[in-house]
Design a protein around this motif. Structure first.
Motif, PDB file in Angstrom:
ATOM      1  N   MET A  11      -8.282-130.686  28.933  1.00  0.00           N
ATOM      2  CA  MET A  11      -8.010-129.268  28.810  1.00  0.00           C
ATOM      3  C   MET A  11      -9.161-128.497  29.461  1.00  0.00           C
ATOM      4  O   MET A  11     -10.318-128.851  29.320  1.00  0.00           O
ATOM      5  CB  MET A  11      -7.897-128.896  27.329  1.00  0.00           C
ATOM      6  N   SER A  12      -8.835-127.443  30.170  1.00  0.00           N
ATOM      7  CA  SER A  12      -9.866-126.601  30.764  1.00  0.00           C
ATOM      8  C   SER A  12      -9.653-125.160  30.313  1.00  0.00           C
ATOM      9  O   SER A  12      -8.521-124.685  30.231  1.00  0.00           O
ATOM     10  CB  SER A  12      -9.850-126.689  32.285  1.00  0.00           C
ATOM     11  N   VAL A  13     -10.735-124.519  30.002  1.00  0.00           N
ATOM     12  CA  VAL A  13     -10.693-123.132  29.522  1.00  0.00           C
ATOM     13  C   VAL A  13     -11.787-122.342  30.231  1.00  0.00           C
ATOM     14  O   VAL A  13     -12.788-122.910  30.661  1.00  0.00           O
ATOM     15  CB  VAL A  13     -10.906-123.041  27.992  1.00  0.00           C
ATOM     16  N   PRO A  14     -11.622-121.038  30.371  1.00  0.00           N
ATOM     17  CA  PRO A  14     -12.697-120.220  30.935  1.00  0.00           C
ATOM     18  C   PRO A  14     -13.956-120.335  30.078  1.00  0.00           C
ATOM     19  O   PRO A  14     -13.873-120.450  28.853  1.00  0.00           O
ATOM     20  CB  PRO A  14     -12.129-118.809  30.887  1.00  0.00           C
ATOM     21  N   LEU A  15     -15.095-120.310  30.734  1.00  0.00           N
ATOM     22  CA  LEU A  15     -16.369-120.481  30.032  1.00  0.00           C
ATOM     23  C   LEU A  15     -17.325-119.350  30.391  1.00  0.00           C
ATOM     24  O   LEU A  15     -17.612-119.131  31.561  1.00  0.00           O
ATOM     25  CB  LEU A  15     -16.996-121.826  30.416  1.00  0.00           C
ATOM     26  N   LEU A  16     -17.798-118.655  29.371  1.00  0.00           N
ATOM     27  CA  LEU A  16     -18.806-117.616  29.548  1.00  0.00           C
ATOM     28  C   LEU A  16     -20.080-118.060  28.856  1.00  0.00           C
ATOM     29  O   LEU A  16     -20.068-118.364  27.653  1.00  0.00           O
ATOM     30  CB  LEU A  16     -18.334-116.283  28.954  1.00  0.00           C
ATOM     31  N   LEU A  17     -21.166-118.101  29.603  1.00  0.00           N
ATOM     32  CA  LEU A  17     -22.478-118.432  29.060  1.00  0.00           C
ATOM     33  C   LEU A  17     -23.320-117.165  29.070  1.00  0.00           C
ATOM     34  O   LEU A  17     -23.420-116.495  30.092  1.00  0.00           O
ATOM     35  CB  LEU A  17     -23.158-119.495  29.925  1.00  0.00           C
ATOM     36  N   ILE A  18     -23.896-116.840  27.931  1.00  0.00           N
ATOM     37  CA  ILE A  18     -24.790-115.690  27.838  1.00  0.00           C
ATOM     38  C   ILE A  18     -26.143-116.202  27.354  1.00  0.00           C
ATOM     39  O   ILE A  18     -26.222-116.872  26.327  1.00  0.00           O
ATOM     40  CB  ILE A  18     -24.237-114.614  26.885  1.00  0.00           C
ATOM     41  N   SER A  19     -27.178-115.900  28.122  1.00  0.00           N
ATOM     42  CA  SER A  19     -28.519-116.372  27.766  1.00  0.00           C
ATOM     43  C   SER A  19     -29.506-115.215  27.814  1.00  0.00           C
ATOM     44  O   SER A  19     -29.200-114.141  28.311  1.00  0.00           O
ATOM     45  CB  SER A  19     -28.957-117.487  28.720  1.00  0.00           C
ATOM     46  N   LEU A  78     -29.538-112.214  30.401  1.00  0.00           N
ATOM     47  CA  LEU A  78     -29.924-110.870  29.980  1.00  0.00           C
ATOM     48  C   LEU A  78     -31.422-110.656  30.177  1.00  0.00           C
ATOM     49  O   LEU A  78     -32.260-111.272  29.513  1.00  0.00           O
ATOM     50  CB  LEU A  78     -29.506-110.652  28.532  1.00  0.00           C
ATOM     51  N   ALA A  79     -31.746-109.775  31.108  1.00  0.00           N
ATOM     52  CA  ALA A  79     -33.126-109.527  31.520  1.00  0.00           C
ATOM     53  C   ALA A  79     -33.986-109.017  30.372  1.00  0.00           C
ATOM     54  O   ALA A  79     -33.607-108.084  29.670  1.00  0.00           O
ATOM     55  CB  ALA A  79     -33.155-108.526  32.672  1.00  0.00           C
ATOM     56  N   GLY A  80     -35.127-109.649  30.178  1.00  0.00           N
ATOM     57  CA  GLY A  80     -36.103-109.207  29.195  1.00  0.00           C
ATOM     58  C   GLY A  80     -35.729-109.463  27.745  1.00  0.00           C
ATOM     59  O   GLY A  80     -36.504-109.170  26.846  1.00  0.00           O
ATOM     60  N   ALA A  81     -34.547-110.005  27.505  1.00  0.00           N
ATOM     61  CA  ALA A  81     -34.071-110.194  26.128  1.00  0.00           C
ATOM     62  C   ALA A  81     -34.663-111.447  25.500  1.00  0.00           C
ATOM     63  O   ALA A  81     -34.957-112.423  26.175  1.00  0.00           O
ATOM     64  CB  ALA A  81     -32.553-110.287  26.110  1.00  0.00           C
ATOM     65  N   GLY A 119     -38.608-111.314  23.884  1.00  0.00           N
ATOM     66  CA  GLY A 119     -38.003-110.004  24.117  1.00  0.00           C
ATOM     67  C   GLY A 119     -38.750-108.903  23.398  1.00  0.00           C
ATOM     68  O   GLY A 119     -39.870-109.061  22.942  1.00  0.00           O
ATOM     69  N   SER A 120     -38.096-107.763  23.319  1.00  0.00           N
ATOM     70  CA  SER A 120     -38.628-106.619  22.589  1.00  0.00           C
ATOM     71  C   SER A 120     -37.431-105.896  21.987  1.00  0.00           C
ATOM     72  O   SER A 120     -36.299-106.098  22.428  1.00  0.00           O
ATOM     73  CB  SER A 120     -39.377-105.675  23.539  1.00  0.00           C
ATOM     74  N   PRO A 121     -37.655-105.067  20.977  1.00  0.00           N
ATOM     75  CA  PRO A 121     -36.510-104.361  20.391  1.00  0.00           C
ATOM     76  C   PRO A 121     -35.692-103.577  21.424  1.00  0.00           C
ATOM     77  O   PRO A 121     -34.461-103.624  21.394  1.00  0.00           O
ATOM     78  CB  PRO A 121     -37.159-103.450  19.357  1.00  0.00           C
ATOM     79  N   SER A 122     -36.343-102.901  22.358  1.00  0.00           N
ATOM     80  CA  SER A 122     -35.584-102.118  23.337  1.00  0.00           C
ATOM     81  C   SER A 122     -34.840-103.022  24.328  1.00  0.00           C
ATOM     82  O   SER A 122     -33.682-102.756  24.673  1.00  0.00           O
ATOM     83  CB  SER A 122     -36.494-101.137  24.076  1.00  0.00           C
ATOM     84  N   ALA A 123     -35.483-104.093  24.787  1.00  0.00           N
ATOM     85  CA  ALA A 123     -34.814-105.022  25.703  1.00  0.00           C
ATOM     86  C   ALA A 123     -33.660-105.727  25.001  1.00  0.00           C
ATOM     87  O   ALA A 123     -32.594-105.938  25.591  1.00  0.00           O
ATOM     88  CB  ALA A 123     -35.812-106.041  26.248  1.00  0.00           C
ATOM     89  N   ASN A 124     -33.849-106.081  23.746  1.00  0.00           N
ATOM     90  CA  ASN A 124     -32.783-106.748  22.993  1.00  0.00           C
ATOM     91  C   ASN A 124     -31.596-105.817  22.767  1.00  0.00           C
ATOM     92  O   ASN A 124     -30.443-106.238  22.828  1.00  0.00           O
ATOM     93  CB  ASN A 124     -33.309-107.277  21.666  1.00  0.00           C
ATOM     94  N   ALA A 125     -31.873-104.543  22.508  1.00  0.00           N
ATOM     95  CA  ALA A 125     -30.784-103.573  22.310  1.00  0.00           C
ATOM     96  C   ALA A 125     -29.993-103.393  23.604  1.00  0.00           C
ATOM     97  O   ALA A 125     -28.760-103.379  23.591  1.00  0.00           O
ATOM     98  CB  ALA A 125     -31.348-102.235  21.837  1.00  0.00           C
ATOM     99  N   ARG A 140     -25.887-104.599  24.409  1.00  0.00           N
ATOM    100  CA  ARG A 140     -24.837-103.796  25.059  1.00  0.00           C
ATOM    101  C   ARG A 140     -24.310-104.504  26.302  1.00  0.00           C
ATOM    102  O   ARG A 140     -23.103-104.615  26.511  1.00  0.00           O
ATOM    103  CB  ARG A 140     -25.364-102.409  25.410  1.00  0.00           C
ATOM    104  N   GLU A 141     -25.214-104.992  27.135  1.00  0.00           N
ATOM    105  CA  GLU A 141     -24.820-105.656  28.376  1.00  0.00           C
ATOM    106  C   GLU A 141     -24.011-106.924  28.098  1.00  0.00           C
ATOM    107  O   GLU A 141     -22.988-107.184  28.742  1.00  0.00           O
ATOM    108  CB  GLU A 141     -26.052-105.993  29.211  1.00  0.00           C
ATOM    109  N   GLY A 142     -24.478-107.724  27.147  1.00  0.00           N
ATOM    110  CA  GLY A 142     -23.778-108.965  26.803  1.00  0.00           C
ATOM    111  C   GLY A 142     -22.392-108.699  26.243  1.00  0.00           C
ATOM    112  O   GLY A 142     -21.428-109.401  26.570  1.00  0.00           O
ATOM    113  N   TRP A 143     -22.272-107.672  25.400  1.00  0.00           N
ATOM    114  CA  TRP A 143     -20.986-107.317  24.814  1.00  0.00           C
ATOM    115  C   TRP A 143     -20.016-106.867  25.911  1.00  0.00           C
ATOM    116  O   TRP A 143     -18.856-107.296  25.945  1.00  0.00           O
ATOM    117  CB  TRP A 143     -21.179-106.225  23.771  1.00  0.00           C
TER     118      TRP A 143
END
Length: 105
Positions: free
Chosen positions: A1-9, A43-46, A81-87, A91-94
């Motif tokens: 079975m093959s499914v779409p794959l999204l990796l978020i790092s 995700l940059a700086g996260a 990361g930092s609180p601002s980079a993580n925030a 948003r970007e990851g979502w």
């Protein structure tokens, strides 16, 4: 079975090298000629604990753990990361996840 794959790092993941691991997965998928869509969003700086947008998050990139927990020195672990980079990353990851799901479901 093959499914779409999204990796978020996270580029500055202090817990484990998530961006490196995700790139290794992408490299293997390319070598094997994966017959399904995939995407890696770094995700940059996260740091590790990016969470979801508008979710209450701690004001620090460190957390207290009891001594003896793997990787803990002095009772604290640095997630990176930092609180601002993580925030911003939350948003970007979502947005990336919604866009990927919309395209492939």
């Amino acid at each position: 079975m093959s499914v779409p794959l999204l990796l978020i790092s996270a580029e500055d993941d202090g817990l484990w090298p998530s961006a490196v691991a995700a790139e290794k997965i992408v490299d293997r998928l390319k070598r094997c000629g994966a017959g399904f869509p995939y995407r890696h969003v770094c995700l940059a700086g996260a740091g590790h604990a990016i969470g979801m947008p508008n979710e209450p998050r701690p004001f620090s990139n460190t957390a207290f753990w009891r001594e003896g927990y793997a990787g803990v020195q002095g009772g604290f672990i640095d997630y990176g990361g930092s609180p601002s980079a993580n925030a911003a990353a939350a948003r970007e990851g979502w947005c990336a996840a919604l866009k990927f799901l919309k395209a492939h479901l």
